[in-house]
Motif scaffolding. Structure first.
Motif, PDB file in Angstrom:
ATOM      1  N   ALA A   1      32.420  33.843  37.945  1.00  0.00           N
ATOM      2  CA  ALA A   1      32.237  33.939  39.323  1.00  0.00           C
ATOM      3  C   ALA A   1      30.716  33.805  39.739  1.00  0.00           C
ATOM      4  O   ALA A   1      29.749  33.842  38.840  1.00  0.00           O
TER       5      ALA A   1
ATOM      6  N   LYS B   1      40.140  41.748  38.937  1.00  0.00           N
ATOM      7  CA  LYS B   1      39.153  41.292  39.509  1.00  0.00           C
ATOM      8  C   LYS B   1      37.719  41.620  39.267  1.00  0.00           C
ATOM      9  O   LYS B   1      36.627  41.285  39.394  1.00  0.00           O
TER      10      LYS B   1
ATOM     11  N   ASP C   1      40.809  36.410  41.818  1.00  0.00           N
ATOM     12  CA  ASP C   1      39.731  36.014  42.709  1.00  0.00           C
ATOM     13  C   ASP C   1      40.180  35.485  43.986  1.00  0.00           C
ATOM     14  O   ASP C   1      41.369  35.189  43.834  1.00  0.00           O
TER      15      ASP C   1
END
Length: 277
Positions: free
Chosen positions: A159, A195, A238
């Motif tokens: 990320a 997540k 995501d």
């Protein structure tokens, strides 16, 4: 009534369907893409240009057909012509057979696959052939993908919460294997959808054998690994939601007239329900 009849036909006549199979896309049951997938992306011009914006004039769209394979019978074929950036099945959400992955899901995605080119050219530039894609706004764009240039790779992407690190720098190559063009192979990707950073997990089977995974190549991101290297800990959810894409995609794919073939596409809640026979 027509949709109910088709659904009953799928349940009663498809040998792989069981209580553990939660999605499948069998062209023997229907040749309509929309019965199994949300859509087919044939190149979303002008966003998906190969040379310059607006070059869609004269460029043949990507297409889907059902062809007869000598080994498996009816299979899906995606054709992505030269100067077209993508040809991809997108999402599990068909009119008849539908699945929407969500946080906490623990699923096994399986399919058989082969690739070739219309003109016999060798693919030697890395093109994307599978994406575990996130709907924007997102921090990963795609938490996982598979890319092919004669070798096939399984890749994880970290990320970028501040929008400062490019996609390639956040790529960790987990697995690499030479795969000849025009040769059927099979995949199972086990994904726990999560997540949290390193909260999800990924496992991978190639031709029915579980593979060891590692940070084979990485710059600014590395996944966490179990001691036996059979399990990757990674952020697998995501954006607004996540979904699969299969086909051929990216700027390098513009060089090729690609055919991608798919058979026995399914999702299960257990490994035994999806392993190839």
């Amino acid at each position: 009534m027509k949709k109910i009849t088709l659904l009953l036909s799928l349940l009663l006549t498809t040998p792989h369907v069981s209580a553990q199979i939660i999605w499948s896309a069998d062209p023997n049951q229907s040749t309509k893409v929309g019965d199994f997938f949300k859509r087919f992306d044939d190149g979303n011009y002008p966003q998906d240009y190969c040379v310059s914006k607006g070059d869609e004039a004269g460029v043949t769209p990507s297409s889907v057909s059902v062809v007869t394979d000598p080994e498996f019978g009816k299979v899906w074929q995606i054709n992505k012509p030269k100067n077209r950036k993508r040809g991809e099945f997108a999402r599990f959400e068909g009119l008849v057979n539908s699945l929407s992955p969500k946080e906490g899901d623990d699923i096994y995605i399986a399919w058989k696959w082969k690739i070739d080119t219309q003109d016999g050219a060798q693919i030697d530039k890395e093109i994307t052939v599978f994406q575990w894609k996130s709907a924007s706004p997102h921090n990963q764009n795609y938490p996982l993908n598979m890319e092919y240039d004669g070798d096939l790779t399984l890749n994880a992407f970290g990320a970028d919460y501040e929008g400062k690190v490019g996609q390639f720098a956040r790529r960790a190559v987990l697995w690499r294997q030479p795969v000849p063009q025009n040769e059927w192979v099979s995949f199972v990707v086990h994904i726990k959808v999560d997540k949290d950073d390193f909260g999800g997990l990924v496992r991978f089977w190639f031709n029915g054998e579980q593979q060891e995974l590692d940070n084979l190549q990485s710059k600014k991101y590395r996944v966490k690994l179990s001691d036996d290297h059979k399990t990757v800990y990674h952020r697998t959810n995501d954006g607004r939601f996540v979904y699969p894409k299969w086909g051929a995609y990216n700027k390098k794919s513009c060089h090729y007239n690609v055919n991608a073939y798919f058979h026995d596409m399914k999702v299960g809640t257990t490994l035994s329900s999806v392993l190839p026979e």
